[in-house]
Design a protein around this motif. Sequence first.
Motif, short mmCIF file in Angstrom:
data_model
loop_
_atom_site.label_atom_id
_atom_site.label_comp_id
_atom_site.label_asym_id
_atom_site.label_seq_id
_atom_site.Cartn_x
_atom_site.Cartn_y
_atom_site.Cartn_z
N ASP A 66 0.86 -1.19 0.00
CA ASP A 66 0.00 0.00 0.00
C ASP A 66 0.90 1.23 0.00
O ASP A 66 1.46 1.61 1.03
CB ASP A 66 -0.91 -0.01 1.23
N GLU A 67 1.04 1.83 -1.16
CA GLU A 67 1.95 2.96 -1.31
C GLU A 67 1.37 4.26 -0.75
O GLU A 67 2.07 5.26 -0.66
CB GLU A 67 2.34 3.11 -2.77
N ASP A 68 0.09 4.27 -0.37
CA ASP A 68 -0.52 5.45 0.24
C ASP A 68 -0.26 5.52 1.74
O ASP A 68 -0.54 6.54 2.36
CB ASP A 68 -2.03 5.46 -0.02
N THR A 69 0.24 4.43 2.32
CA THR A 69 0.55 4.40 3.74
C THR A 69 2.06 4.36 3.90
O THR A 69 2.70 3.38 3.53
CB THR A 69 -0.08 3.15 4.41
N PRO A 70 2.65 5.44 4.44
CA PRO A 70 4.11 5.46 4.56
C PRO A 70 4.60 4.44 5.57
O PRO A 70 3.92 4.15 6.56
CB PRO A 70 4.42 6.89 5.04
N VAL B 67 8.62 7.93 11.25
CA VAL B 67 7.99 7.81 9.93
C VAL B 67 9.07 7.66 8.88
O VAL B 67 10.07 8.38 8.89
CB VAL B 67 7.09 9.03 9.64
N ASP C 174 8.06 -1.11 -2.80
CA ASP C 174 6.72 -0.94 -3.35
C ASP C 174 6.46 -2.06 -4.35
O ASP C 174 7.28 -2.94 -4.54
CB ASP C 174 6.55 0.45 -3.99
#
Length: 113
Positions: A47-51, A63, A73
Amino acid sequence: MAKYLISFPSAAMVVPDDEWEAVGRDSHAVIEEAKAAGVYVFGGGIDEDTPPVLVSADGTVAVGGYPWAPPLDGGFTVLELPSREEAIAWAARIANACRCNQELRVFQFDPQS
């Protein structure tokens, strides 16, 4: 039997817009074949939207991943197979379905895991 990681980075999937439906259909068909053959362990996409977060031994959370490492990814599949030759054959089927080359790695065996 060994477990093999078959994967690709997101940048490898250079697919024309009009082919995405076929890629989805073809890649899901290969996964269904792996399940039917009893070799499928797990698969999915990052899931590339969640760092990512980096968790230290004391539980501190930062983070981001390792700053020196390339981003992780893309998609992956884990199959359990009797030989590297069979793993290569499955990787080729997945490459054909996904329209991009696949990296193949073998997990080291740990008798306590």
